[in-house]
Write a protein that holds these residues in place. Structure first.
Motif, PDB file in Angstrom:
ATOM      1  N   TYR A   1     -35.428 -27.001  -0.570  1.00 54.99           N
ATOM      2  CA  TYR A   1     -35.890 -26.823  -2.076  1.00 54.99           C
ATOM      3  C   TYR A   1     -36.866 -27.043  -1.993  1.00 54.99           C
TER       4      TYR A   1
ATOM      5  N   CYS B   1     -28.014 -33.899   0.201  1.00 52.26           N
ATOM      6  CA  CYS B   1     -27.329 -33.912  -0.402  1.00 52.26           C
ATOM      7  C   CYS B   1     -27.761 -32.176  -0.413  1.00 52.26           C
TER       8      CYS B   1
ATOM      9  N   GLU C   1     -26.077 -29.468  -2.146  1.00 49.30           N
ATOM     10  CA  GLU C   1     -25.648 -28.850  -3.363  1.00 49.30           C
ATOM     11  C   GLU C   1     -26.096 -30.053  -4.543  1.00 49.30           C
TER      12      GLU C   1
ATOM     13  N   HIS D   1     -25.379 -31.326  -8.431  1.00 54.52           N
ATOM     14  CA  HIS D   1     -24.580 -31.373  -9.063  1.00 54.52           C
ATOM     15  C   HIS D   1     -25.089 -31.727 -10.919  1.00 54.52           C
TER      16      HIS D   1
ATOM     17  N   SER E   1     -21.587 -17.964  -7.357  1.00 55.46           N
ATOM     18  CA  SER E   1     -21.758 -19.857  -7.392  1.00 55.46           C
ATOM     19  C   SER E   1     -22.155 -20.023  -5.750  1.00 55.46           C
ATOM     20  N   GLY E   2     -22.277 -18.918  -4.856  1.00 51.96           N
ATOM     21  CA  GLY E   2     -22.185 -19.533  -3.570  1.00 51.96           C
ATOM     22  C   GLY E   2     -21.626 -19.115  -2.356  1.00 51.96           C
ATOM     23  N   SER E   3     -20.154 -19.673  -2.903  1.00 51.33           N
ATOM     24  CA  SER E   3     -19.034 -19.410  -3.173  1.00 51.33           C
ATOM     25  C   SER E   3     -18.360 -18.641  -2.931  1.00 51.33           C
TER      26      SER E   3
ATOM     27  N   ALA F   1     -21.839 -26.694  -8.777  1.00 50.21           N
ATOM     28  CA  ALA F   1     -23.545 -26.982  -8.406  1.00 50.21           C
ATOM     29  C   ALA F   1     -24.192 -25.233  -9.088  1.00 50.21           C
TER      30      ALA F   1
ATOM     31  N   SER G   1     -28.452 -24.284  -5.324  1.00 48.34           N
ATOM     32  CA  SER G   1     -28.041 -25.180  -4.166  1.00 48.34           C
ATOM     33  C   SER G   1     -27.087 -24.122  -3.601  1.00 48.34           C
TER      34      SER G   1
ATOM     35  N   ARG H   1     -25.014 -24.471  -0.113  1.00 53.29           N
ATOM     36  CA  ARG H   1     -23.531 -24.477   0.010  1.00 53.29           C
ATOM     37  C   ARG H   1     -23.100 -24.392   1.535  1.00 53.29           C
TER      38      ARG H   1
ATOM     39  N   VAL I   1     -26.287 -20.176  -0.661  1.00 52.97           N
ATOM     40  CA  VAL I   1     -27.093 -20.342  -1.648  1.00 52.97           C
ATOM     41  C   VAL I   1     -26.325 -20.008  -3.222  1.00 52.97           C
ATOM     42  N   SER I   2     -26.280 -20.413  -4.091  1.00 57.03           N
ATOM     43  CA  SER I   2     -26.384 -20.441  -5.741  1.00 57.03           C
ATOM     44  C   SER I   2     -27.291 -19.141  -6.325  1.00 57.03           C
TER      45      SER I   2
END
Length: 418
Positions: A44, A119, A121, A123, A176-178, A241, A245, A247, A254-255
């Motif tokens: 980060y 943390c 993500e 949000h 989205s990271g997903s 997210a 972020s 995930r 990551v997003s």
């Protein structure tokens, strides 16, 4: 930036003029790549400029994984009482009438402090701390149903982009990271949450109209096909997210903010906690200019009014919201007598986390092999049920593709949340 390690295995980072204590920095958060809490902090700090563009200056809900992604996580709306005096908070009022002081990150030190809380993500709410009633961001959340591949998500993103352009708006894409994709749209702070949600619903319906075989605006999972355009992510108190972020995936995805030139070639797995800092150092933030061009919702609200004149009124809200004026009956198709035959659902598993719920599903499939062989990926509905501070999971099965003679009448969950 300096690092100091103490005898109690804690680390102190000096960031932006603040000392940030990192407790248990060697704690493994991602078992497979062996990424630690300190790795999360360093990540980060490396992408702080971009991460703050997405989440900075906004109230943030905390999603914490204190023992790593393989253990229980929890949601924390209220900022911890034990926090440095330089951590800013702002008081939010929720639809329930409750209030909470939520963290507002302003600098890299705030991000490091959040990472120390595990943390993963960020949000943020779609509002600035200075004006909590008027969002400056419309969020287009593209959520593929099970079985839908990434190329279809890309195709729907391009349709959504065209709708936005026709309405004079700019969509800024990111993974989205997903499994899905987000388009974030900076807007003028002239409208309240209900109007922004109405504009998002109009957009979702227009995307579905233009690409009915690819996308859907249907709220109930049993009615969805293709890629769901989740308009309700724009309701008050909903968060997603934000850019950069991390995930909770095994490879620490990551997003990732993208340019539109990258959308048709990028893959979600390309962007991880390990790879994103190198990308950021090389090309910077793909969304660096998004704050310079806020747009107007007038065209989307005109589209909403036209849809209403044509018979499309409001659509269902999330279940924990009060019944809204003009909202259709909030009844799942599977629970409606007139429509239950089309959507014959049974619940087969519950769990305190997704892993436990999926284990229950596997056990059910093993014991019901004759039924399971008829199921398609989209027939398995995985629901995250969110409480005040934690979430549990349930899994339902749509029996629409199962011959009637094989369908069980009732079935109790095989696993229950702890």
């Amino acid at each position: 930036m300096a690092t100091r390690t103490s005898s109690d295995k804690s680390t102190t980072r000096e960031v932006a003029g603040h000392e940030v204590a990192i407790s248990n920095p060697g704690k493994i958060l991602f078992p497979k790549p062996q990424f630690t809490k300190l790795d999360l902090v360093d990540y980060y700090l490396a992408v702080a400029e971009g991460a703050l563009r997405g989440a900075g200056g906004r109230p943030n809900m905390l999603v914490r994984f204190p023992n790593g992604i393989g253990s229980e996580s929890f949601y924390q709306k209220r900022a911890p009482e034990a926090r440095p005096d330089w951590i800013e908070v702002v008081t939010l009022r929720f639809p329930s009438g409750r209030t909470a002081d939520e963290v507002v990150p302003r600098d890299a030190a705030s991000l490091a402090w959040l990472a120390n809380l595990a943390c993963l993500e960020l949000h943020p709410h779609p509002v600035r701390a200075e004006d909590l009633d008027h969002p400056d961001e419309l969020r287009v959340d593209l959520d593929p149903v099970p079985g839908i591949k990434w190329p279809q998500v890309r195709a729907v993103a391009q349709v959504a982009r065209a709708v936005l352009q026709d309405c004079g708006l700019i969509g800024w894409p990111k993974t989205s990271g997903s499994r899905g994709m987000h388009l974030f749209v900076r807007i003028e702070q002239r409208w309240g949450f209900d109007e922004v949600r109405r504009a998002a619903l109009a957009l979702a319906r227009e995307v579905e109209r233009r690409a009915p075989k690819l996308a859907t605006s249907k709220w109930w999972k049993e009615e969805r096909q293709g890629v769901f355009v989740d308009y309700n992510q724009n309701a008050k108190d909903r968060t997603v997210a934000s850019a950069y972020s991390v995930r909770p995936t095994p490879d620490a995805r990551v997003s990732a903010p993208l340019s539109w030139d990258e959308v048709d070639s990028a893959h979600p797995e390309d962007f991880t906690l390990a790879t994103m800092p190198k990308r950021f150092a090389k090309i910077g933030d793909r969304h660096a200019d998004m704050d310079t061009k806020p747009g107007s919702l007038d065209a989307l609200l005109e589209l909403s009014a036209r849809q209403e004149r044509e018979g499309q009124g409001d659509a269902p809200w999330p279940p924990h919201y009060r019944k809204q004026p003009g909202e259709p009956p909030r009844v799942q198709p599977s629970k409606s007598r007139m429509r239950a035959e089309k959507y014959p659902l049974i619940e087969v598993s519950r769990g305190k986390n997704k892993k436990e719920a999926l284990a229950g599903l596997a056990a059910w499939k093993k014991g019901n092999a004759r039924i399971a062989k008829h199921l398609k990926p989209a027939d398995v509905l995985v629901d995250q049920m969110r409480g005040r501070s934690s979430a549990w999971y349930r899994i339902r099965i749509n029996l629409q593709h199962v011959p009637e003679k094989l369908r069980p009448r009732t079935l109790s969950p095989t696993r229950k949340p702890g």
